[in-house]
Design an enzyme around this catalytic site. Structure first.
Site, PDB file in Angstrom:
ATOM      1  N   ARG A 274     -25.816 -28.880  45.996  1.00  0.00           N
ATOM      2  CA  ARG A 274     -25.193 -30.298  45.582  1.00  0.00           C
ATOM      3  C   ARG A 274     -24.592 -30.906  46.915  1.00  0.00           C
ATOM      4  O   ARG A 274     -24.815 -32.423  47.021  1.00  0.00           O
ATOM      5  CB  ARG A 274     -24.251 -30.009  44.522  1.00  0.00           C
ATOM      6  CG  ARG A 274     -23.479 -31.229  43.924  1.00  0.00           C
ATOM      7  CD  ARG A 274     -22.433 -30.852  43.088  1.00  0.00           C
ATOM      8  NE  ARG A 274     -22.598 -29.945  42.216  1.00  0.00           N
ATOM      9  CZ  ARG A 274     -22.870 -29.707  40.956  1.00  0.00           C
ATOM     10  NH1 ARG A 274     -23.058 -31.041  40.233  1.00  0.00           N
ATOM     11  NH2 ARG A 274     -23.021 -28.652  40.197  1.00  0.00           N
ATOM     12  N   TYR A 314     -24.041 -32.394  30.737  1.00  0.00           N
ATOM     13  CA  TYR A 314     -22.886 -32.034  31.106  1.00  0.00           C
ATOM     14  C   TYR A 314     -21.643 -32.700  30.637  1.00  0.00           C
ATOM     15  O   TYR A 314     -20.805 -32.689  31.450  1.00  0.00           O
ATOM     16  CB  TYR A 314     -22.943 -31.362  32.435  1.00  0.00           C
ATOM     17  CG  TYR A 314     -24.028 -30.618  33.116  1.00  0.00           C
ATOM     18  CD1 TYR A 314     -24.217 -29.489  32.616  1.00  0.00           C
ATOM     19  CD2 TYR A 314     -24.880 -31.385  33.953  1.00  0.00           C
ATOM     20  CE1 TYR A 314     -25.331 -28.761  33.041  1.00  0.00           C
ATOM     21  CE2 TYR A 314     -25.995 -30.503  34.677  1.00  0.00           C
ATOM     22  CZ  TYR A 314     -26.428 -29.272  34.217  1.00  0.00           C
ATOM     23  OH  TYR A 314     -27.155 -28.647  34.548  1.00  0.00           O
ATOM     24  N   CYS A 339     -35.542 -41.895  22.781  1.00  0.00           N
ATOM     25  CA  CYS A 339     -35.290 -41.898  21.152  1.00  0.00           C
ATOM     26  C   CYS A 339     -34.298 -40.550  21.080  1.00  0.00           C
ATOM     27  O   CYS A 339     -34.669 -39.770  20.634  1.00  0.00           O
ATOM     28  CB  CYS A 339     -36.497 -42.037  20.506  1.00  0.00           C
ATOM     29  SG  CYS A 339     -37.476 -43.172  20.988  1.00  0.00           S
TER      30      CYS A 339
HETATM   31  N1  LLP Z   1     -26.775 -20.306  44.625  1.00  0.00           N
HETATM   32  C1  LLP Z   1     -26.978 -19.770  43.231  1.00  0.00           C
HETATM   33  C2  LLP Z   1     -27.216 -18.506  43.272  1.00  0.00           C
HETATM   34  C3  LLP Z   1     -27.029 -20.926  42.391  1.00  0.00           C
HETATM   35  O1  LLP Z   1     -27.101 -20.478  41.249  1.00  0.00           O
HETATM   36  C4  LLP Z   1     -26.752 -22.105  42.626  1.00  0.00           C
HETATM   37  C5  LLP Z   1     -26.754 -23.302  41.657  1.00  0.00           C
HETATM   38  C6  LLP Z   1     -26.521 -22.586  44.042  1.00  0.00           C
HETATM   39  C7  LLP Z   1     -26.631 -21.545  44.901  1.00  0.00           C
HETATM   40  C8  LLP Z   1     -26.404 -24.068  44.578  1.00  0.00           C
HETATM   41  O2  LLP Z   1     -25.192 -24.338  44.049  1.00  0.00           O
HETATM   42  P1  LLP Z   1     -24.516 -25.945  44.497  1.00  0.00           P
HETATM   43  O3  LLP Z   1     -24.128 -25.632  45.743  1.00  0.00           O
HETATM   44  O4  LLP Z   1     -25.682 -26.851  44.332  1.00  0.00           O
HETATM   45  O5  LLP Z   1     -23.367 -26.178  43.522  1.00  0.00           O
HETATM   46  N2  LLP Z   1     -27.703 -28.417  37.100  1.00  0.00           N
HETATM   47  C9  LLP Z   1     -26.277 -28.272  37.344  1.00  0.00           C
HETATM   48  C10 LLP Z   1     -26.026 -27.316  38.554  1.00  0.00           C
HETATM   49  C11 LLP Z   1     -26.659 -25.845  38.390  1.00  0.00           C
HETATM   50  C12 LLP Z   1     -26.482 -24.996  39.401  1.00  0.00           C
HETATM   51  C13 LLP Z   1     -27.245 -23.890  39.359  1.00  0.00           C
HETATM   52  N3  LLP Z   1     -26.779 -22.871  40.402  1.00  0.00           N
HETATM   53  C14 LLP Z   1     -25.583 -29.640  37.632  1.00  0.00           C
HETATM   54  O6  LLP Z   1     -26.365 -30.666  37.605  1.00  0.00           O
HETATM   55  O7  LLP Z   1     -24.332 -29.739  37.897  1.00  0.00           O
END
Ligand code: LLP
Length: 423
Positions: A274, A314, A339
């Protein structure tokens, strides 16, 4: 409005770097995802710089946005990749990433996926259960391989974040409980075909404080302490981004500074997703209709939960900016055509007067936007555009109706149906 040097108004027009977003919408239509290459590079460089004193290797988390152009851009900066499926590994390899630079995580890797990772030679496999470890050991033995493994610890800490994206608490499906990790480490001889050289602790995404990460890291270090060849620590991703003005989150530097005193002598890995792509991307949509009912102004747009599911899933709030700067007059409910009552992109967006054809940018949508998009309601997934300074290019074209039919009717002639814009 979380605007910045890459997403900003110039002469009253919203631009991505030096490109007015209207120009992109005129050329490719809406909805369309637009990403700033400059901002992606800047975000990656900031993380690399913050963690440079720790000697950390950064592996971009592909699940956030796995467009090939973005993978290539980040690989060129020296980032490795974090994959959670064989599909993501395949994509990273296709983008030219060396297998050695890929880490493979996931709570439910299939035997076929593990075999694929072994045969491709991925650098690290983050194992999430004792049974997976034994399976991997068998598959490695059959192939004469000896993969490097990090055990994913479930440290039993509750990250301060949305419950859907917390992963490190005791009730979570992720990782291996402390006592089991200790037992596995005490009998490493039982799995001679894997090299357990690391521990992995990703406790959640959009982390609200550094404390829990520090607790998790300390827990992992205590477990690893008796084993001098176990000195790689993957601290996962989770670095937060501001979705709203005034959002107060610890910057990556705060995580790095808090961890630094503890990580001398450790090989550190990160898996940010992210924080690298979210604020570099936006979803451009057009207003279809405006109607007032039930005391609300509804702005119905051509983008929906199929392009960006985060608000529905979310209750995420993505700020919305008009392409033409104008004083906000009234709150609006910005809704898509799908829908589902949940197909609301914003429940309370302060926006100017709008009419059909006006365009809006849904901001901070570069992460978990396109990668979570679907074809629900037989909607085609939108194109993606990458902006480089004053130029831009389509890095994924808009799907067509035939793209959606081809898996069921393989003979469907490519391009036989009219593009949606001609309907
Ligand atoms: N490493 C692992 C093991 C993870 O499960 C994740 C994210 C990351 C790294 C990366 O995390 P980040 O830096 O992006 O926070 N769909 C959700 C977020 C799901 C995150 C899943 N795992 C959203 O839209 O907020």
């Amino acid at each position: 409005m979380p605007l910045h040097e890459s997403i900003h108004y110039r002469d009253g027009t919203l631009c991505c770097d030096d490109v007015p977003l209207d120009a992109i919408a005129d050329a490719v239509g809406t909805p369309v995802y637009v990403y700033s290459a400059a901002r992606i590079r800047a975000n990656a460089a900031r993380l690399q710089a913050a963690f440079a004193p720790l000697g950390a290797a950064v592996h971009y988390s592909l699940k956030a946005n796995a467009n090939l152009a973005i993978i290539r851009l980040l690989a060129a900066l020296g980032l490795g990749m974090d994959a959670v499926s064989a599909g993501e590994i395949h994509r990273a390899l296709r983008a030219g990433v060396a297998a050695e630079r890929i880490v493979f995580a996931g709570v439910g890797k299939t035997p076929a996926e593990l075999a694929y990772a072994l045969e491709a030679g991925v650098g690290w496999i983050n194992v999430e259960s004792q049974a997976e470890l034994h399976l991997l050991d068998r598959l490695a033995a059959q192939r004469g391989a000896r993969p490097r493994v990090a055990l994913r610890l479930n440290p039993g800490v509750s990250a301060r974040t949305h419950h859907h994206i917390a992963t490190g608490h005791a009730g979570a499906k992720f990782g291996i409980a402390t006592s089991t990790v200790a037992a596995i480490l005490a009998q490493r001889g039982a799995t001679p075909h894997v090299r357990i050289e690391g521990l992995h602790v990703h406790i959640g995404s959009q982390l609200g404080s550094v404390d829990e990460t520090l607790t998790a890291v300390r827990e992992a270090q205590t477990l690893a302490e008796p084993y001098p060849d176990l000195r790689t620590l993957n601290i996962g991703g989770g670095f937060p981004v501001a979705y709203q003005d005034g959002d107060e989150y610890p910057p990556p530097e705060a995580f790095a500074e808090a961890l630094r005193p503890y990580l001398a002598g450790w090989q550190v890995k990160l898996e940010p997703g992210r924080s690298i792509v979210a604020d570099a991307g936006l979803l451009l949509v057009s207003v279809l209709y405006v109607k007032h009912q039930g005391g609300s102004r509804f702005v119905i747009v051509d983008g929906s939960m199929t392009e960006l599911i985060r608000p529905a899933l979310y209750s995420a709030q993505h700020p919305i900016a008009p392409l033409r700067a104008a004083p906000a007059t009234e709150s609006a409910i910005v809704a898509g055509p799908v829908c589902e009552s949940a197909d609301i992109l914003h429940r309370d967006a302060m926006l100017p007067a709008l009419s059909a054809g006006d365009r809006l940018a849904i901001l901070v949508a570069g992460a978990y936007g396109m990668s979570m998009a679907s074809n629900y309601n037989q909607r085609v997934r939108p194109p993606e555009v990458l902006v480089e300074g004053a130029s831009w290019r389509v890095v994924r074209r808009r799907e067509t109706w035939d793209d959606l039919l081809r898996l069921e009717e393989p003979d469907t002639e490519r391009g036989a149906s009219r593009p949606v814009s001609d309907v």
